[in-house]
Design an enzyme around this catalytic site. Structure first.
Site, PDB file in Angstrom:
ATOM      1  N   LYS A   1      -4.413  -2.137  15.924  1.00  0.00           N
ATOM      2  CA  LYS A   1      -5.037  -1.085  15.091  1.00  0.00           C
ATOM      3  C   LYS A   1      -5.920  -0.171  15.947  1.00  0.00           C
ATOM      4  O   LYS A   1      -6.034   1.014  15.673  1.00  0.00           O
ATOM      5  CB  LYS A   1      -5.852  -1.705  13.954  1.00  0.00           C
ATOM      6  CG  LYS A   1      -5.017  -2.418  12.892  1.00  0.00           C
ATOM      7  CD  LYS A   1      -3.989  -1.512  12.250  1.00  0.00           C
ATOM      8  CE  LYS A   1      -3.309  -2.163  11.056  1.00  0.00           C
ATOM      9  NZ  LYS A   1      -2.102  -1.436  10.629  1.00  0.00           N
TER      10      LYS A   1
ATOM     11  N   TYR B   1      -7.847 -11.911  12.582  1.00  0.00           N
ATOM     12  CA  TYR B   1      -7.110 -10.651  12.699  1.00  0.00           C
ATOM     13  C   TYR B   1      -6.507 -10.473  14.103  1.00  0.00           C
ATOM     14  O   TYR B   1      -5.455  -9.870  14.273  1.00  0.00           O
ATOM     15  CB  TYR B   1      -8.013  -9.467  12.327  1.00  0.00           C
ATOM     16  CG  TYR B   1      -7.229  -8.279  11.810  1.00  0.00           C
ATOM     17  CD1 TYR B   1      -6.410  -8.392  10.690  1.00  0.00           C
ATOM     18  CD2 TYR B   1      -7.288  -7.049  12.444  1.00  0.00           C
ATOM     19  CE1 TYR B   1      -5.680  -7.310  10.219  1.00  0.00           C
ATOM     20  CE2 TYR B   1      -6.567  -5.954  11.977  1.00  0.00           C
ATOM     21  CZ  TYR B   1      -5.765  -6.099  10.866  1.00  0.00           C
ATOM     22  OH  TYR B   1      -5.040  -5.030  10.407  1.00  0.00           O
TER      23      TYR B   1
ATOM     24  N   ILE C   1       0.852  -1.199   0.000  1.00  0.00           N
ATOM     25  CA  ILE C   1       0.000   0.000   0.000  1.00  0.00           C
ATOM     26  C   ILE C   1       0.886   1.247   0.000  1.00  0.00           C
ATOM     27  O   ILE C   1       0.583   2.231  -0.683  1.00  0.00           O
ATOM     28  CB  ILE C   1      -0.957  -0.036   1.217  1.00  0.00           C
ATOM     29  CG1 ILE C   1      -1.965  -1.181   1.044  1.00  0.00           C
ATOM     30  CG2 ILE C   1      -1.682   1.299   1.380  1.00  0.00           C
ATOM     31  CD1 ILE C   1      -2.872  -1.433   2.244  1.00  0.00           C
TER      32      ILE C   1
END
Ligand code: NAD
Length: 259
Positions: free
Chosen positions: A166, A159, A20
């Protein structure tokens, strides 16, 4: 004249041409920005990142080794950036790490202390550590952008500890934005939908996640890394001059759907 003409900054997180960070940098450069890059220490890593940059048209890139888990590395890289660029206008933090075994087992409650600490350190603390060093090089204000994922808010299978990291990243974004705002420095995160990168492949059941998003997201498709890159252009540019402390979803709208 490009939207980002005369802007310069640092991009952390290019590993290869799927990263990204690369798609963000590509878009920033296309709008006139100058980017400095780092790679994980090691000749192989350097060769891979240099090849990505050169194949992408960045000739003679500013490229330095940096393990973000090391304060010495961060100090050295920012000192080198100060020598080369004097001031910067943006910082892109597009890095994360967690022991992949604990992203696959699905047994979050069994996450060992060291795995938890390392995931939070590299994926969240480094955002604070880099922002502090970057702010010292932003006398005219600036824009800091990090990368998040919906697993910060919802329990997404596979996750696990990265979701907790996060959440810490997004909360750090708000505290940093509150503190650095008076210096004209904006701090935001982009929450991207799943994208096929090296890191994404470490997450258990990722193929199902891609299929699920395609079926359920309002746009009925997954997002492209390029769409994240273009949102970063917006956040770095003056178009977003009134936006700070936000987490902007670029996920085909998936996060708004209940059922
Ligand atoms: P990627 O594997 O291409 O990038 C991850 C980067 O983190 C790599 O460049 C790697 O070198 C770097 N990194 C890891 N440990 C490091 C350390 N100690 N020091 C310095 N760099 C280190 O994968 P990506 O998907 O492009 O990930 C970029 C960011 O986007 C991450 O924060 C990730 O969590 C986030 N994100 C990814 C997705 C997705 O589906 N791919 C979705 C939402 C958010």
């Amino acid at each position: 004249m490009g939207l980002l003409e005369g802007r310069k900054g640092l991009v952390f997180g290019v590993a290869n041409d799927r990263s990204i960070a690369w798609h963000i940098a590509r878009n920033l450069i296309a709008h006139g920005a100058v980017c400095g890059f780092t790679h994980l220490p090691g000749d192989k890593m350097e060769r891979r990142v240099r090849k990505t940059l050169e194949n992408g048209g960045v000739t003679d890139p500013w490229l330095k080794p940096c393990d973000a888990a090391s304060d010495e590395d961060l100090d050295r890289v920012f000192a080198e950036a100060k020598d080369s660029f004097d001031t910067i206008d943006f910082l892109i933090h597009s890095i994360a790490f967690a022991d992949r075994e604990y992203l696959r087992t699905g047994v979050f409650s069994q996450t060992p202390r060291e795995v938890f600490k390392q995931a939070l350190d590299i994926s969240a603390y480094t955002f604070v550590a880099m922002s502090n060093r970057a702010a010292a090089m932003m006398p005219n204000g600036g824009s800091i952008v990090g990368m998040s994922y919906h697993g910060s808010e919802k329990a997404i299978p596979g996750y696990n500890v990265m979701g907790v990291a996060k959440a810490a990243l997004e909360s750090s974004t708000r505290y940093l934005a509150a503190e650095l705002g008076e210096k004209g420095i904006r701090v935001n995160t982009i929450s991207a939908g799943p994208i096929r990168t090296l890191s994404a492949m470490a997450v258990g059941g990722i193929d199902e996640v891609f299929e699920w998003v395609e079926r359920r997201a309002p746009l009925k498709r997954n997002v492209e890394a390029d769409e994240v890159g273009r949102t970063a252009v917006y956040l770095v540019s003056d178009l977003a001059s009134g936006v700070t402390g936000e987490n902007i979803y670029v996920d085909s709208g998936y996060n708004i759907v209940g059922l």
